[in-house]
Scaffold this active site. Structure first.
Site, short mmCIF file in Angstrom:
data_model
loop_
_atom_site.label_atom_id
_atom_site.label_comp_id
_atom_site.label_asym_id
_atom_site.label_seq_id
_atom_site.Cartn_x
_atom_site.Cartn_y
_atom_site.Cartn_z
N LYS A 184 35.31 47.82 43.19
CA LYS A 184 34.39 47.16 42.41
C LYS A 184 33.53 48.64 43.50
O LYS A 184 33.19 49.86 42.51
CB LYS A 184 33.61 46.68 42.52
CG LYS A 184 34.39 45.41 42.11
CD LYS A 184 33.52 44.20 42.00
CE LYS A 184 33.65 42.84 41.06
NZ LYS A 184 33.52 41.36 40.96
N SER B 70 30.66 43.59 45.18
CA SER B 70 30.94 41.90 45.38
C SER B 70 31.83 40.73 44.54
O SER B 70 32.16 41.70 43.60
CB SER B 70 29.40 41.02 45.66
OG SER B 70 28.92 39.86 46.43
N ASP B 71 32.31 40.54 45.30
CA ASP B 71 32.85 39.23 44.28
C ASP B 71 33.46 38.02 44.95
O ASP B 71 32.76 37.48 46.30
CB ASP B 71 34.83 39.67 44.53
CG ASP B 71 35.43 39.31 43.22
OD1 ASP B 71 35.54 39.85 42.05
OD2 ASP B 71 36.00 38.91 43.87
N THR B 72 33.21 37.34 43.91
CA THR B 72 33.41 34.93 44.22
C THR B 72 34.31 35.05 43.52
O THR B 72 34.89 34.79 42.83
CB THR B 72 31.35 34.56 44.08
OG1 THR B 72 30.78 35.46 44.85
CG2 THR B 72 31.90 33.69 44.15
N GLY C 263 32.79 38.20 48.88
CA GLY C 263 33.14 39.54 50.31
C GLY C 263 31.94 40.09 49.83
O GLY C 263 31.91 40.58 48.28
#
Length: 204
Positions: free
Chosen positions: A49, A67-69, A104
């Protein structure tokens, strides 16, 4: 240097605003996929991203944050539900159980390519089916990993939490601030004599 948040999430934007720095928001066009482990998944997707936005604006002096979840239940990764029925199914699986939320955050600039990963354990109460139906129909959590947002009504689902609350929201704010501070990018600006507004924050 300007800062850009590579995200379409209003929650991440709201949390970034708490840092007191000016930033822009741009939605990255990245296809989400699950890799071998949750840590690898959030590390790679947050980096993709940030890199997508950085490459689009590569002529500019910027720092991009992506960010990623994901949610992990019994070793299985749960991403964002694709339908309301899938969302209800996810919450039924999470009911009365422990799960782990991984987030992250990637930082990309012309001189930087770093990623931090945070994880938090969450235990849900036993959720009546009527409550699950109410939540999904009212809040339509199709943009949330695991089909819930701990910052909305789903907060009542949580019986116990071990770790960082903001990791579950999807943006570990303290870790982001610490990274920016240690890099010298977040700092309290010098107060001017004619500045009546008190302390200010500067970026870069």
């Amino acid at each position: 240097m300007r800062i850009i948040l590579a995200s379409s999430s209003p929650r991440r934007r709201q949390l970034m605003e708490l840092l007191g720095i000016e930033f822009e928001v741009e939605k990255p066009d990245v296809e989400e996929e699950f890799l071998e482990s949750p840590e690898e998944t959030v590390r790679e997707l947050s980096l993709r991203k940030a890199e997508w936005v950085f490459k689009k604006r590569k002529e500019e002096e910027i720092l991009v944050i992506g960010s990623d979840t994901v949610v992990v239940l019994d070793g299985n990764i749960l991403g964002k539900p694709e339908s309301l029925e899938e969302a209800k199914g996810m919450l039924k699986k999470l009911s009365g159980k422990w799960h782990v939320v991984y987030t992250g955050v990637a930082f990309v600039s012309s001189e930087t390519k770093d990623v931090i990963v945070s994880s938090t354990k969450v235990r849900f109460r036993e959720l009546p089916e009527s409550v699950i139906d109410y939540y999904v129909e009212k809040y339509r959590p199709l943009d949330k990993a695991g089909a819930y947002g701990i910052q909305d009504f789903a907060a009542v689902f949580v019986e116990k939490i071990e770790g960082d609350f903001f990791t579950v929201v999807g943006f570990p704010l303290g870790m982001v601030w610490q990274y920016l501070y240690e890099k010298g990018w977040w700092k309290v600006a010098s107060k001017r004599e004619d500045d009546k507004g008190g302390a200010r924050v500067a970026f870069g």
